[in-house]
Structure formats: C-alpha cells, structure tokens
Design an enzyme around this catalytic site. Sequence first.
Site, PDB file in Angstrom:
ATOM      1  N   THR A 290      41.537  40.769  17.784  1.00 35.36           N
ATOM      2  CA  THR A 290      40.794  41.951  18.239  1.00 35.36           C
ATOM      3  C   THR A 290      39.898  41.669  19.435  1.00 35.36           C
ATOM      4  O   THR A 290      39.448  42.610  20.098  1.00 35.36           O
ATOM      5  CB  THR A 290      39.870  42.455  17.119  1.00 35.36           C
TER       6      THR A 290
ATOM      7  N   CYS B 159      41.503  36.699  20.859  1.00 37.06           N
ATOM      8  CA  CYS B 159      41.861  36.607  19.445  1.00 37.06           C
ATOM      9  C   CYS B 159      42.584  37.915  19.100  1.00 37.06           C
ATOM     10  O   CYS B 159      42.990  38.654  20.001  1.00 37.06           O
ATOM     11  CB  CYS B 159      40.650  36.328  18.556  1.00 37.06           C
TER      12      CYS B 159
ATOM     13  N   HIS C 153      19.926  45.412  38.214  1.00 33.58           N
ATOM     14  CA  HIS C 153      20.849  44.665  37.352  1.00 33.58           C
ATOM     15  C   HIS C 153      20.362  43.239  37.112  1.00 33.58           C
ATOM     16  O   HIS C 153      20.451  42.737  35.989  1.00 33.58           O
ATOM     17  CB  HIS C 153      22.252  44.682  37.950  1.00 33.58           C
TER      18      HIS C 153
ATOM     19  N   HIS D 290      27.553  44.843  36.724  1.00 38.37           N
ATOM     20  CA  HIS D 290      26.230  45.162  36.181  1.00 38.37           C
ATOM     21  C   HIS D 290      25.696  44.100  35.214  1.00 38.37           C
ATOM     22  O   HIS D 290      24.487  43.860  35.179  1.00 38.37           O
ATOM     23  CB  HIS D 290      26.281  46.498  35.422  1.00 38.37           C
TER      24      HIS D 290
ATOM     25  N   ASP E 149      42.584  31.866  19.505  1.00 37.05           N
ATOM     26  CA  ASP E 149      43.064  31.443  18.193  1.00 37.05           C
ATOM     27  C   ASP E 149      44.547  31.813  18.122  1.00 37.05           C
ATOM     28  O   ASP E 149      45.160  32.216  19.127  1.00 37.05           O
ATOM     29  CB  ASP E 149      42.212  32.041  17.055  1.00 37.05           C
TER      30      ASP E 149
HETATM   31  C1  RB5 Z   1      42.874  36.334  12.858  1.00 35.53           C
HETATM   32  O1  RB5 Z   1      43.693  36.870  11.878  1.00 35.53           O
HETATM   33  C2  RB5 Z   1      41.885  37.393  13.360  1.00 35.53           C
HETATM   34  O2  RB5 Z   1      40.933  37.637  12.387  1.00 35.53           O
HETATM   35  C3  RB5 Z   1      41.229  36.934  14.639  1.00 35.53           C
HETATM   36  O3  RB5 Z   1      42.226  36.686  15.599  1.00 35.53           O
HETATM   37  C4  RB5 Z   1      40.268  37.898  15.300  1.00 35.53           C
HETATM   38  O4  RB5 Z   1      40.805  39.167  15.404  1.00 35.53           O
HETATM   39  C5  RB5 Z   1      38.899  37.896  14.808  1.00 35.53           C
HETATM   40  O5  RB5 Z   1      38.020  38.621  15.297  1.00 35.53           O
END
Ligand code: RB5
Length: 145
Positions: free
Chosen positions: A70, A68, A137, A101, A11
């Site tokens: 996080t 993304c 595994h 694994h 994203d």
């Molecule tokens: C976008 O602002 C953020 O929410 C997205 O990139 C991500 O971290 C979602 O898990």
Amino acid sequence: MEDLRVAIGSDHGGFYYKEKIIEYLKSRNIPYIDVGTHTREACDYPVIARDVAEMVISGRANRGILICGTGIGMSIAANKVHGIRAALCGDTYSARVSRAHNNANVLCLGERVIGEHLALDIVDIWLKAGFEGGTRHARRVGMIE
Ligand code: RB5
C-alpha cells in the site's frame, strides 16, 4: 535535474515495482543503491524503510524511494526517522507538490494500489521536481524539523 543519488527499497509487496523503477533509473543513468529486498519472499517493511531512511539522512543518498503493498507501512516507518519527509503518492500532482511545498526526501508507493505506468510517471515527476523554498514553505518545513 539536480545531482541525484537514490536509495531504493521494497518489501515483497513492492518488489516488482522496485525492479521496474530500477530499470527506469538505469535508463536515465541515475545512480542508485538497492537496499533490498532481493527476492519475493515475505519480509518486514520497517527494516527496509529504516535502511533507506538512514541512507538519506547519512547523505549516502539524497532521495529515497520505498514501495510496499500500500505504501502506508513504508511511509509510517520512514517518517519515524528524524529528518525524513516521506510522501505516499498515488497521483502525479501530489508527487510534484510533495517536492515543491514539503521538500519530501522519500517517495512511497503502493504496488497493490496504483498501476505500473502511473507509478513510473510519479517517480519521474518526483525526481525532477524541486523544492520551491521561499519564506512560506521553508518556514513550514522548518517547523516540522
Ligand atoms: C505486506 O503484505 C503488506 O502488509 C505490506 O506490503 C504493506 O502494504 C504494508 O503497509
């Protein structure tokens, strides 16, 4: 390294790392499919996660990479697709063992969480690592399916 075909997507929160990872893939002649996003404009990560997951499940790619902010949203969404084993990794040990694994077929990264060079090391290790298989595994991965 096995014969790799990588589907990659992000994203807006992971766009910069996606471009950096694509540079890495190009430099190693690893074939890839970029499912987007293609600009820094805000977009919805579940759509991108689904598109990469479907590439892997259909066999058009054999590995997926999702980035993304996080890595969390991408991993939650990708793991909803049956047959996807998406691993959110913030260190190289987890990256290697997620392959050895768990036979992870999708790697998720958080651009707002880890540094660029660590992210590229994680990608390098994850792409090179193989599944150990064996009774333990393979049985456990089979239980997930
Ligand atoms: C976008 O602002 C953020 O929410 C997205 O990139 C991500 O971290 C979602 O898990």
